[in-house]
Each structure stands twice: as C-alpha cells, then as structure tokens.
Enzyme design. Structure first.
Site, PDB file in Angstrom:
ATOM      1  N   HIS A  58       0.826  -1.206   0.000  1.00 60.83           N
ATOM      2  CA  HIS A  58       0.000   0.000   0.000  1.00 60.83           C
ATOM      3  C   HIS A  58       0.863   1.259   0.000  1.00 60.83           C
ATOM      4  CE1 HIS A  58       0.576  -0.663   4.442  1.00 60.83           C
ATOM      5  NE2 HIS A  58       0.733   0.659   4.439  1.00 60.83           N
ATOM      6  N   HIS A  61       4.180   7.351   3.312  1.00 62.99           N
ATOM      7  CA  HIS A  61       5.097   6.209   3.215  1.00 62.99           C
ATOM      8  C   HIS A  61       4.646   5.234   2.130  1.00 62.99           C
ATOM      9  CE1 HIS A  61       2.017   4.621   6.054  1.00 62.99           C
ATOM     10  NE2 HIS A  61       2.296   3.458   5.501  1.00 62.99           N
ATOM     11  N   GLU A 111       7.852   1.419   4.731  1.00 61.58           N
ATOM     12  CA  GLU A 111       7.326   0.439   5.682  1.00 61.58           C
ATOM     13  C   GLU A 111       7.557  -0.942   5.094  1.00 61.58           C
ATOM     14  OE1 GLU A 111       3.078   0.778   6.240  1.00 61.58           O
ATOM     15  OE2 GLU A 111       3.037  -0.683   7.869  1.00 61.58           O
TER      16      GLU A 111
HETATM   17 CO    CO Z   1       1.287   1.715   6.132  1.00 57.57          CO
END
Ligand code: CO
Length: 142
Positions: A8, A83, A132
């Site tokens: 994502h 992110h 991440e």
């Molecule tokens: Co995230």
C-alpha cells in the site's frame, strides 16, 4: 532479503472521512472497496483503506496529541504522501538485514494495520521516502 509486492501507499490526511469522499466521488471507488475507519492507539493513528485493483491506499489521520502525524500535517496541512509499504517474507530477518546494511530501522517490529508485524526504514536511506516493510499478511486479511 528482497522486497516483495507493493502492499500500500500511506497518505496522511487531516480527515479520513473527507479523504474517503474524494476517492469515492473524484476517483470512482465504490463504497464496498473502502474499509471502515478504526483506531490504532499504540500507533497514534486512525486508519482506513481504499482498495484499488492492484494495491491499496492507506489513509491515516492523527489520533491523540502524541501522534507522529501531527508534525507531518503541520508541514503539509492538506495532507500528503507519507510512506510506501512493501511486503517481506520474514520481518525479523528483514530488520536484521536492514541493520546489517547500516540502514536506520525506526523502532522494533510492531503490529501494523493488517495485523502482521511491520518496521519503518528512515527516509534518508531511500531518497527521502519513508519505507514500511510488512510481513506478508495471510490470504483474506484486509
Ligand atoms: Co502503512
């Protein structure tokens, strides 16, 4: 260690409900592909996901006065790309590999929004992008 699929893109927003509206009305995402909003007090965020064909947009809004997003939104009042999240097979192996290469791992592996462990890599290690890394969720997890 090799990163897997893009899971994502995280977007910090001042209002998740307003951002959901944007994805619904401007980008045509049906209600059924937008999750409910829930709170992650340990992370200091409210979160919801917008499903697109090959990935997700993670909408994150500050929760509480110690939220790490407060500073970000002070600099980016309308919100902004926060992110990028890639899946990895083993989060502990990934963290060890990152550290061995001299990258800055922000904190210990902790539970992320998909219910699997995540770590964050400092933006200075990746051209200014906060990364991440998330242990691949089981099939069917949202
Ligand atoms: Co995230």
């Amino acid at each position: 260690m090799r990163i897997g699929r893009l899971n994502h893109v995280g977007v910090a927003v001042p209002s998740i409900e307003a951002a959901k509206d944007t994805y619904r009305t401007l980008y045509g995402v049906p209600e059924s592909d937008i999750t409910h909003t829930w709170e992650m007090p340990a992370q200091g965020v409210r979160v919801a996901f917008v499903n697109v064909a090959n990935s997700q947009i993670e909408l994150i809004e500050p929760l509480g006065e110690n939220s790490p997003l407060i500073k970000f939104l002070e600099k980016n009042p309308a919100g902004g790309q926060h992110h990028v999240c890639f899946e990895v097979a083993d989060i502990h192996a990934a963290a060890a590999d990152m550290k061995a290469q001299g990258a800055i791992v922000l904190g210990e592996p902790r539970l992320g929004a998909h219910g699997t462990l995540v770590i964050f890599i400092h933006p200075k290690n990746s051209n200014g992008v906060l990364i991440e890394l998330m242990q691949t969720p089981h099939e069917g997890a949202h």
